[in-house]
Design a protein around this motif. Structure first.
Motif, PDB file in Angstrom:
ATOM      1  N   LYS A  40      -2.553  56.803  40.967  1.00 24.32           N
ATOM      2  CA  LYS A  40      -2.333  58.244  40.758  1.00 24.32           C
ATOM      3  C   LYS A  40      -2.687  59.077  41.987  1.00 24.32           C
ATOM      4  CE  LYS A  40      -6.599  58.595  37.996  1.00 24.32           C
ATOM      5  NZ  LYS A  40      -7.032  57.196  38.266  1.00 24.32           N
ATOM      6  N   THR A  41      -3.811  58.790  42.640  1.00 23.17           N
ATOM      7  CA  THR A  41      -4.174  59.550  43.840  1.00 23.17           C
ATOM      8  C   THR A  41      -3.233  59.236  44.994  1.00 23.17           C
ATOM      9  OG1 THR A  41      -6.500  59.871  43.264  1.00 23.17           O
ATOM     10  CG2 THR A  41      -5.957  59.848  45.602  1.00 23.17           C
ATOM     11  N   THR A  42      -2.842  57.984  45.121  1.00 24.63           N
ATOM     12  CA  THR A  42      -1.886  57.625  46.179  1.00 24.63           C
ATOM     13  C   THR A  42      -0.563  58.348  45.971  1.00 24.63           C
ATOM     14  OG1 THR A  42      -2.910  55.445  46.458  1.00 24.63           O
ATOM     15  CG2 THR A  42      -0.659  55.713  47.284  1.00 24.63           C
ATOM     16  N   LEU A  44      -0.141  61.239  44.514  1.00 24.75           N
ATOM     17  CA  LEU A  44      -0.380  62.637  44.876  1.00 24.75           C
ATOM     18  C   LEU A  44      -0.339  62.809  46.393  1.00 24.75           C
ATOM     19  CD1 LEU A  44      -1.350  65.341  43.328  1.00 24.75           C
ATOM     20  CD2 LEU A  44      -3.553  64.830  44.390  1.00 24.75           C
ATOM     21  N   ARG A  45      -0.972  61.915  47.118  1.00 20.75           N
ATOM     22  CA  ARG A  45      -1.029  62.017  48.578  1.00 20.75           C
ATOM     23  C   ARG A  45       0.323  61.740  49.222  1.00 20.75           C
ATOM     24  NH1 ARG A  45      -6.173  61.998  50.882  1.00 20.75           N
ATOM     25  NH2 ARG A  45      -5.472  60.782  52.665  1.00 20.75           N
ATOM     26  N   MET A  84      -3.557  71.153  49.474  1.00 22.14           N
ATOM     27  CA  MET A  84      -4.342  70.134  48.774  1.00 22.14           C
ATOM     28  C   MET A  84      -5.765  70.611  48.542  1.00 22.14           C
ATOM     29  SD  MET A  84      -4.377  66.816  47.679  1.00 22.14           S
ATOM     30  CE  MET A  84      -3.399  65.634  48.625  1.00 22.14           C
ATOM     31  N   PHE A  86      -9.211  68.868  47.742  1.00 17.01           N
ATOM     32  CA  PHE A  86      -9.700  67.504  47.836  1.00 17.01           C
ATOM     33  C   PHE A  86     -10.903  67.247  46.920  1.00 17.01           C
ATOM     34  CE2 PHE A  86      -7.617  68.436  51.838  1.00 17.01           C
ATOM     35  CZ  PHE A  86      -6.853  67.302  52.065  1.00 17.01           C
ATOM     36  N   GLN A  87     -11.102  65.993  46.639  1.00 20.07           N
ATOM     37  CA  GLN A  87     -12.227  65.567  45.811  1.00 20.07           C
ATOM     38  C   GLN A  87     -13.562  65.929  46.465  1.00 20.07           C
ATOM     39  OE1 GLN A  87     -11.868  61.440  44.733  1.00 20.07           O
ATOM     40  NE2 GLN A  87     -13.995  61.243  44.154  1.00 20.07           N
ATOM     41  N   ASP A 164      -6.745  66.714  43.884  1.00 19.64           N
ATOM     42  CA  ASP A 164      -7.124  65.297  43.818  1.00 19.64           C
ATOM     43  C   ASP A 164      -8.502  65.165  43.178  1.00 19.64           C
ATOM     44  OD1 ASP A 164      -7.423  62.603  44.108  1.00 19.64           O
ATOM     45  OD2 ASP A 164      -7.789  62.654  46.277  1.00 19.64           O
ATOM     46  N   GLU A 165      -8.530  64.947  41.868  1.00 19.77           N
ATOM     47  CA  GLU A 165      -9.771  64.794  41.111  1.00 19.77           C
ATOM     48  C   GLU A 165     -10.798  65.853  41.526  1.00 19.77           C
ATOM     49  OE1 GLU A 165     -11.220  60.896  40.422  1.00 19.77           O
ATOM     50  OE2 GLU A 165      -9.260  59.960  40.557  1.00 19.77           O
ATOM     51  N   VAL A 195      -4.589  65.432  39.574  1.00 18.25           N
ATOM     52  CA  VAL A 195      -5.101  64.114  39.191  1.00 18.25           C
ATOM     53  C   VAL A 195      -6.511  64.326  38.673  1.00 18.25           C
ATOM     54  CG1 VAL A 195      -5.887  61.878  40.055  1.00 18.25           C
ATOM     55  CG2 VAL A 195      -3.688  62.793  40.810  1.00 18.25           C
TER      56      VAL A 195
END
Length: 250
Positions: A40-42, A44-45, A84, A86-87, A164-165, A195
């Protein structure tokens, strides 16, 4: 708005994405859930080429980039259409809160400092940080740093914001404040792809939910369809595990 066609991505011998197709409409709040390692994160990226797909096409607002033939110019153009969050925040440690938000406007948008300051100040007020303008990231809580990241993303006025989370690195008591800000943004009709592991949050904020596992989309639909009445056994299994997660007391 966003169209992904046949997205493949591997890291050495590990195939992470296996031909993913996905469409995100303007104004959607699309939440991607799934177990760790599901891709899922991949995915998104790959939407903004922070990870370059090995194969497949990414389109945002009609502008398309083919993973096999992506030029630096095309990738830069695509990236400028999204922002984006980011986490782990990714703030400039040597810049103040205000300067962190202004940076993208000055560098990417070529905006003068006076206008950039006015816009950034307004957005920081919007996320409840008007009293923190001149402080540095190290002086802020994790939740406050993430709110700076959200203001920075909003400042760029992107076609889509990718999260991303955004709460996974936060202490539990700080999760709510960040989720509340994201909910407020969602009400404004801004297109978002998120995500997250926060299933209750997904149920509240999303108009569409995607469940991924093993590098593919297993199931997608409304929150009610995917989270309450899933049709795929793998989705049911994943959600059952979350519901019946054991609680430990010390």
């Amino acid at each position: 708005m966003i169209v992904l066609k046949n997205i493949h991505k591997s890291f050495k011998n590990n195939t992470v994405l296996k031909g993913v197709d996905l469409e995100v409409n303007k104004g959607d709040v699309l939440v991607i859930i799934g177990p760790s390692g599901s891709g899922k994160t991949t995915l998104l990226r790959c939407m903004n080429y922070l990870e370059k797909p090995d194969q497949g096409i990414v389109s945002i607002d009609g502008f398309s980039v083919d993973g096999k033939h992506a030029s630096k110019k095309d990738i830069l153009t695509l990236r400028r259409m999204s922002a984006m969050v980011f986490q782990h925040y990714n703030l400039f440690k040597n810049k103040t809160v205000l300067e962190n938000v202004m940076e993208g406007l000055i560098v990417s948008k070529k905006m003068n400092k006076t206008e950039a300051k006015e816009i950034s100040t307004g957005l920081l007020k919007k996320v409840g940080l008007e009293e923190k303008l001149n402080e540095y990231p190290a002086q802020l809580s994790g939740g406050q740093q993430q709110r700076v990241g959200i203001a920075r993303a909003l400042a760029l006025n992107p076609s889509v914001i990718l999260f991303d989370e955004p709460t996974s690195a936060l202490d539990p008591e700080m999760v709510g404040e960040v989720l509340a800000i994201i909910k407020d943004i969602a009400k404004e009709g801004i297109t978002m792809v998120i995500v997250t592991h926060e299933i209750d949050f997904a149920r509240e904020v999303a108009n569409r939910v995607v469940f991924m596992d093993g590098g593919v989309i297993v199931e997608q639909g409304t929150p009610k369809e995917v989270l309450v009445h899933p049709t795929q056994e793998r989705t049911k299994q994943f959600l059952r595990r979350l519901v019946h997660e054991p609680e430990y007391t010390i």
